[in-house]
Design an enzyme around this catalytic site. Structure first.
Site, PDB file in Angstrom:
ATOM      1  N   LYS A  84       0.666  -1.264  -0.001  1.00 19.32           N
ATOM      2  CA  LYS A  84       0.050   0.068  -0.023  1.00 19.32           C
ATOM      3  C   LYS A  84       0.858   1.262  -0.327  1.00 19.32           C
ATOM      4  O   LYS A  84       1.945   1.212   0.664  1.00 19.32           O
ATOM      5  CB  LYS A  84      -0.849   0.017   1.183  1.00 19.32           C
ATOM      6  CG  LYS A  84      -2.131   0.876   1.242  1.00 19.32           C
ATOM      7  CD  LYS A  84      -3.194   0.280   0.526  1.00 19.32           C
ATOM      8  CE  LYS A  84      -4.331   0.982   0.523  1.00 19.32           C
ATOM      9  NZ  LYS A  84      -5.525   0.336  -0.265  1.00 19.32           N
ATOM     10  N   GLY A 136     -23.573   3.249   4.580  1.00 22.95           N
ATOM     11  CA  GLY A 136     -22.889   3.719   3.519  1.00 22.95           C
ATOM     12  C   GLY A 136     -23.134   3.352   2.159  1.00 22.95           C
ATOM     13  O   GLY A 136     -23.437   2.262   1.909  1.00 22.95           O
ATOM     14  N   GLY A 162     -22.142   4.443  -0.769  1.00 29.41           N
ATOM     15  CA  GLY A 162     -21.172   4.983  -2.077  1.00 29.41           C
ATOM     16  C   GLY A 162     -20.932   3.693  -3.197  1.00 29.41           C
ATOM     17  O   GLY A 162     -21.875   2.949  -3.365  1.00 29.41           O
ATOM     18  N   ASN A 163     -19.873   3.603  -3.506  1.00 31.29           N
ATOM     19  CA  ASN A 163     -19.507   2.953  -4.562  1.00 31.29           C
ATOM     20  C   ASN A 163     -19.987   1.344  -4.446  1.00 31.29           C
ATOM     21  O   ASN A 163     -20.499   0.821  -5.136  1.00 31.29           O
ATOM     22  CB  ASN A 163     -18.088   2.835  -4.891  1.00 31.29           C
ATOM     23  CG  ASN A 163     -17.682   3.238  -6.522  1.00 31.29           C
ATOM     24  OD1 ASN A 163     -18.725   3.025  -7.301  1.00 31.29           O
ATOM     25  ND2 ASN A 163     -16.560   3.297  -6.743  1.00 31.29           N
ATOM     26  N   VAL A 164     -19.630   0.802  -3.265  1.00 34.36           N
ATOM     27  CA  VAL A 164     -19.729  -0.288  -2.789  1.00 34.36           C
ATOM     28  C   VAL A 164     -21.420  -0.483  -2.504  1.00 34.36           C
ATOM     29  O   VAL A 164     -22.133  -1.328  -2.929  1.00 34.36           O
ATOM     30  CB  VAL A 164     -18.912  -0.982  -1.644  1.00 34.36           C
ATOM     31  CG1 VAL A 164     -19.362  -2.464  -1.286  1.00 34.36           C
ATOM     32  CG2 VAL A 164     -17.528  -1.004  -2.175  1.00 34.36           C
TER      33      VAL A 164
END
Ligand code: NAD
Length: 379
Positions: free
Chosen positions: A97, A196, A198-200
């Site tokens: 990372k 949440g 969002g994208n997921v």
């Protein structure tokens, strides 16, 4: 105490003569590298946790960390998570990372991204970067001008948006929790609380809706929340209520660290299966969930869909969404095996998953046999 990395590789950086790579010796990590370029204002860290199964792959996070310690800690935590995620997903990659200390809204210049890309290039393929928080596919395209060791580019041969693959893996994980708890994959009438959207999260609620689940939604973005509540006929709860909402399965799809000694006693779910990274604040919180009788699908197993998708780009035959989809299906079986191991050993599912990851890494199970192929268009 840090030391300079291989001076011979540093000479290669003609474009950025002030670019400096320093090794920060770190126990338990193969290499942690501080990257600086004072003129451009680049200050980054690349953490390579483990490459026993293949080169380290992990996103580049761009975030205005309060101090270098916070940035290093994030890189260490996230790169280790990638080792386990890759080992269990069987992608023949290691864990890495990188983090750049910068405000993505103000500080992202082409030079900053390209100098960082140059540092990745100097590592000769030990680390492969990708998009992450604060680093878009367009930014990755800029990084690509300095290095080939990058995935997730916006071109025809790329894998594209990982969100809906991650969401499909999470959906399969929710089915595995339902199977274990209620003896059925069919989610009709199963109450799922999603944190949440969002994208997921928003892809996940689409799959859940069509599978017949009863949805309870929460997001700090009230406009998005109302939009999705209307679209799917879902109930909503305030962000500070979602964890204590009564439901069958809680699906955290926002931030990490939300399962901890303060929140776990408040939970009113039977299982937890969501896409967020690092959901447990500490590994010990996995045991706390076990004691409370809450089945937890370890995050680094259930949210591997995006990794499976992006890793497919590196195979000789090139990216194929059908292959990635089929691999995401298997997250269901992997999780069921982990629940079984945990039951047998009377340990938390998190511990069982960590042991599985350690075993695979130590004995080279799923080690990369074929070379990586970067199907890039010219930089
Ligand atoms: P995103 O930024 O697109 O969405 C996050 C959503 O969570 C946003 O809608 C945000 O408003 C909401 N949110 C933030 N704080 C909240 C809170 N306290 N309560 C309720 N909602 C809140 O991110 P994403 O790509 O959907 O990723 C979600 C999580 O999944 C992250 O932890 C990410 O690291 C992890 N993850 C994502 C992928 C992927 O493919 N995108 C892969 C693996 C893991």
């Amino acid at each position: 105490m840090s030391q300079l990395l291989e001076p011979k590789s540093l000479k290669k950086s003609k474009k950025y003569p002030l670019l400096k790579l320093e090794i920060i010796p770190t126990v338990g990590y193969e290499q942690v590298i501080k990257v600086t370029e004072p003129q451009i204002g680049l200050h980054a860290y690349i953490a390579i946790h483990n490459t026993k199964l293949g080169p380290a792959l992990g996103g580049t996070r761009i975030f205005p960390y309060a101090n270098p310690t916070a940035a290093i800690e994030d890189a260490l935590r996230l790169s280790k998570g990638m080792t386990y995620k890759s080992a269990i997903a069987g992608v023949g990659l290691g864990g890495g990372k990188s983090v750049i200390i910068a405000d993505p809204k103000k500080d992202k210049t082409p030079d900053l991204l390209m100098a960082f890309g140059e540092a990745v290039e100097l590592l000769g393929g030990q680390y492969i970067c990708a998009e992450d928080v604060g680093c878009s596919t367009e930014d990755v395209k800029t990084i690509r001008q300095a290095t080939k060791y990058v995935v997730g580019l916006p071109h025809a041969k790329s894998s594209g948006d990982p969100g809906f693959f991650t969401a499909w893996g999470v959906f399969r994980g929710i089915q595995s929790v339902s199977k274990k708890l209620f003896g059925k994959d069919d989610l009709t009438g199963v109450k799922v609380a999603v944190q949440g959207l969002g994208n997921v999260g928003h892809n996940l609620i689409n799959y859940l809706f069509w599978a017949g689940a009863e949805l309870i939604l929460s997001d700090i973005d009230s406009v998005a929340l109302q939009k999705f509540a209307k679209k799917y006929g879902a109930k909503t709860v305030a962000p500070d209520q979602i964890l204590s909402t009564e439901c069958d399965i809680l699906a955290p799809c926002a931030m990490g660290g939300i399962l901890n000694e303060k929140t776990i006693p408040q939970l009113r779910c039977k299982g937890i299966a969501g896409g967020a990274n690092n959901q447990l604040l500490r590994d010990a919180d996995g045991e706390m969930l076990r004691i409370r009788g809450i089945l937890y699908a370890p995050d680094f197993v259930i949210n591997a869909g995006g990794l499976l998708n992006v890793a497919a780009e590196l195979e000789e035959e090139g990216y194929c969404p059908v292959r990635s989809r089929n691999q995401c299906h298997q997250i269901y079986d992997t999780l069921l095996s982990i629940y079984e191991i945990a039951d047998k050993n009377k340990e938390s599912t998190n511990k069982a998953a960590i042991s599985l990851g350690d075993y695979r890494t130590q004995f080279g199970v799923g080690k990369r046999a074929r070379p990586l192929v970067f199907h890039h268009t010219p930089a």
